[in-house]
Design a protein around this motif. Sequence first.
Motif, mmCIF file in Angstrom:
data_model
loop_
_atom_site.group_PDB
_atom_site.id
_atom_site.type_symbol
_atom_site.label_atom_id
_atom_site.label_comp_id
_atom_site.label_asym_id
_atom_site.label_seq_id
_atom_site.Cartn_x
_atom_site.Cartn_y
_atom_site.Cartn_z
ATOM 1 N N ALA A 163 4.871 9.499 -1.896
ATOM 2 C CA ALA A 163 4.043 8.740 -0.969
ATOM 3 C C ALA A 163 4.837 7.593 -0.358
ATOM 4 O O ALA A 163 5.371 6.755 -1.085
ATOM 5 C CB ALA A 163 2.821 8.188 -1.696
ATOM 6 N N PRO A 164 4.941 7.523 0.986
ATOM 7 C CA PRO A 164 5.566 6.350 1.609
ATOM 8 C C PRO A 164 4.829 5.079 1.206
ATOM 9 O O PRO A 164 3.622 5.093 0.962
ATOM 10 C CB PRO A 164 5.411 6.630 3.107
ATOM 11 N N MET A 165 5.560 3.971 1.189
ATOM 12 C CA MET A 165 5.004 2.738 0.637
ATOM 13 C C MET A 165 5.469 1.543 1.457
ATOM 14 O O MET A 165 6.627 1.463 1.875
ATOM 15 C CB MET A 165 5.479 2.624 -0.813
ATOM 16 N N SER A 166 4.550 0.615 1.685
ATOM 17 C CA SER A 166 4.909 -0.597 2.419
ATOM 18 C C SER A 166 5.599 -1.582 1.489
ATOM 19 O O SER A 166 5.540 -1.463 0.264
ATOM 20 C CB SER A 166 3.651 -1.257 2.992
ATOM 21 N N ALA A 167 6.230 -2.580 2.079
ATOM 22 C CA ALA A 167 6.697 -3.715 1.299
ATOM 23 C C ALA A 167 5.512 -4.624 1.004
ATOM 24 O O ALA A 167 4.458 -4.533 1.640
ATOM 25 C CB ALA A 167 7.772 -4.475 2.072
ATOM 26 N N ARG A 191 12.276 -2.142 6.607
ATOM 27 C CA ARG A 191 12.201 -2.840 5.321
ATOM 28 C C ARG A 191 11.081 -2.314 4.426
ATOM 29 O O ARG A 191 10.738 -2.938 3.428
ATOM 30 C CB ARG A 191 12.020 -4.341 5.549
ATOM 31 N N ALA A 192 10.512 -1.180 4.800
ATOM 32 C CA ALA A 192 9.506 -0.556 3.934
ATOM 33 C C ALA A 192 10.186 -0.043 2.681
ATOM 34 O O ALA A 192 11.355 0.352 2.703
ATOM 35 C CB ALA A 192 8.813 0.587 4.670
ATOM 36 N N ARG A 193 9.456 -0.045 1.577
ATOM 37 C CA ARG A 193 10.037 0.349 0.301
ATOM 38 C C ARG A 193 9.957 1.853 0.101
ATOM 39 O O ARG A 193 9.096 2.527 0.638
ATOM 40 C CB ARG A 193 9.298 -0.341 -0.854
ATOM 41 N N SER A 194 10.857 2.325 -0.738
ATOM 42 C CA SER A 194 10.757 3.704 -1.200
ATOM 43 C C SER A 194 9.591 3.799 -2.160
ATOM 44 O O SER A 194 9.202 2.830 -2.802
ATOM 45 C CB SER A 194 12.048 4.114 -1.908
ATOM 46 N N ALA A 195 9.019 4.995 -2.272
ATOM 47 C CA ALA A 195 7.915 5.177 -3.219
ATOM 48 C C ALA A 195 8.384 5.084 -4.653
ATOM 49 O O ALA A 195 7.589 4.923 -5.561
ATOM 50 C CB ALA A 195 7.243 6.523 -2.990
ATOM 51 N N ILE A 232 -4.774 8.379 4.022
ATOM 52 C CA ILE A 232 -5.447 7.589 2.987
ATOM 53 C C ILE A 232 -4.505 6.475 2.558
ATOM 54 O O ILE A 232 -3.443 6.733 1.983
ATOM 55 C CB ILE A 232 -5.830 8.449 1.765
ATOM 56 N N LEU A 233 -4.878 5.239 2.848
ATOM 57 C CA LEU A 233 -4.081 4.079 2.462
ATOM 58 C C LEU A 233 -4.677 3.490 1.196
ATOM 59 O O LEU A 233 -5.875 3.197 1.139
ATOM 60 C CB LEU A 233 -4.080 3.033 3.578
ATOM 61 N N CYS A 234 -3.850 3.316 0.179
ATOM 62 C CA CYS A 234 -4.308 2.791 -1.104
ATOM 63 C C CYS A 234 -3.609 1.458 -1.359
ATOM 64 O O CYS A 234 -2.379 1.403 -1.481
ATOM 65 C CB CYS A 234 -3.999 3.784 -2.220
ATOM 66 N N PHE A 235 -4.388 0.373 -1.433
ATOM 67 C CA PHE A 235 -3.860 -0.987 -1.499
ATOM 68 C C PHE A 235 -3.857 -1.515 -2.933
ATOM 69 O O PHE A 235 -4.786 -1.257 -3.710
ATOM 70 C CB PHE A 235 -4.707 -1.922 -0.631
ATOM 71 N N PHE A 292 0.823 -1.208 0.000
ATOM 72 C CA PHE A 292 0.000 0.000 0.000
ATOM 73 C C PHE A 292 0.856 1.255 0.000
ATOM 74 O O PHE A 292 1.981 1.276 0.492
ATOM 75 C CB PHE A 292 -0.977 0.017 1.185
ATOM 76 N N PHE A 293 0.280 2.302 -0.605
ATOM 77 C CA PHE A 293 0.832 3.648 -0.551
ATOM 78 C C PHE A 293 0.125 4.427 0.553
ATOM 79 O O PHE A 293 -1.030 4.153 0.883
ATOM 80 C CB PHE A 293 0.616 4.387 -1.876
ATOM 81 N N CYS A 294 0.808 5.433 1.082
ATOM 82 C CA CYS A 294 0.235 6.288 2.126
ATOM 83 C C CYS A 294 0.110 7.717 1.597
ATOM 84 O O CYS A 294 1.121 8.355 1.261
ATOM 85 C CB CYS A 294 1.112 6.291 3.376
#
Length: 578
Positions: free
Chosen positions: A434-438, A565-569, A485-488, A420-422
């Motif tokens: 936008a910060p982004m999860s792995a 370990r979160a990914r870069s946007a 706003i979390l976008c999956f 997801f993006f934040c």
Amino acid sequence: GNASPKPDELEHWLPEAGGDLDLVVVGTQENSESEAPGDASIPAVKSLESETDITERKSSTSTKKAEQLSHQWDEMLSTRLGSGWGVCKKLVLREMRLIIFARQGMINGDEKAFAVSGIQWARSATGIATVWGNKGGLAIKIQVGHTTIAFVSAHLAAHDHKLKARNDMCREILKETRGIGVRHLDVASEFDHCFWFGDLNYRVNLNVPAVQKESGREQSDGSGRPVTLSEPTEDHVAAAKLQALYRGRIGRLKALVPYAEHDDHWNAVHDLVEEGAWERLLAADQLRASIAAGAVFSEFKEGNASFPPTFKMNRVPGNDYKNQRIPSYTDRILWRSMPQHRQAVSQISLSSAPGVSTSDHKPVFGVFELRLSCPPAIVPSLSLSSNPNSAPLVRMSNCRILGNFRVQANVGKPSAQPFFFCYTNPPGVLGSRAPMSAGTTRDRSPLSLQSDVKASPPSWSWDDRHVPLLRPAVRGPDLRHVSLILCFFEDRWSPHDPLGTVTVPLLPPASLSGASEYSITVDSPLRYYNVTKRTGRFRATLTVSYGAALALALSRANQEGAGTRARSACGPARCEVM
């Protein structure tokens, strides 16, 4: 209804010189005065932000009108409003038309606090073969001062039994008009307010079990036993399909629904109209049932009509219904606001205009009072690069998606690796990217090995190390004005059509107002465009820390490796700019 409108009938719904209004937004359908914008099958997304802001145009009012007003309908509206008004934007798709007027001071910048800027627009054709422009939507986003507002005017599928098609078209319009604002978000999920209106074509149907039971009648399958369908939306679909399926075989249909004959159904609805039983009519309304079931317009609001259904009429003044269609509330106005702005909108009135005689619909119009927002200031000194120990910390933990995805296509497969993006409303609070999860893999719990999917919905969970730590560039107390706003997305190979969004207001619970640390429990369905029915759920705990609580919260997060370990946007073909 494609008949030429009468200028003197505008008085029934549009105040002369605009009255005390500041914005006038008019959406029409089956308006044959409209021109086609070229290839109606290609959605067009444009932005004046990258061209010329309308508040900076120096041309005269007459020049602007000559450029933008070239049709009878536009000229009628402009004449009625007078010289104190100008056009912000007009948009056309075949016989659909959307036009926004504002007072001249808002357009030319004289009223800076109310200046109109940031106009973006898009078209969506959802008609024949899902590409023809006889049905679809027009979307325009404007910014008034600091407040962002999206307007969507739509014309959806006709006829009683096309309920699913109407709901699907709403989703398709939102999908095709992405590109207004952040490309991953739709207009109903991103801006401060979204107003949706037009000939939505939802019908009144008394042949629905839930309505029949409430009125003392129950549907029977012929054996004397009541038939109970699973959800209100499915009740409406089933009732309409039964009528279509058994048309001409009235004997069989009478065993299934109480109003097998069209004339009986029309008379029953017309009797309720004569009684002024608006609540009972709305209780049998397809749109209300669809919203209650989460099948469309999630989180939207609608005022209660205190007037007769607006379709289908003879083209005369007054409410004179044609017998060929069941009287229905086809013409609607709905709105949705971000959580922190919900109290900023109030509907002053909702009315119809029975005096209009040139259409088989009676126009519906609403008056709203909108309090403009004052967003929190983005404080550069709080950015991580300059002062890493000052920016508030928002930490997400125990993040999990539970499946049973029924709406999104090809979702829920074992190989999916959701991420997801934040984003934020207002935008830019988390920086320009936008910060982004792995991505994460499907949980392998004992339940997931069971064959009964209903007993064991698939789930995916994130280790806290794979979820980004968020550092909003605002002061801690100002977070109450911010929504996350979390976008999956399903996986890195399908970053174009989202699984859905979840909106989380960052204001503290009432019992902890003023505290420098508080937690927010999230248990929310994913909004797949405007649908929440069978879309999966997101669960997490958000901990917000700032001020005196910040140092300890940062130390704890660092010790536990949170976000490491979160990914870069910015990844391959996936660099996102707010």
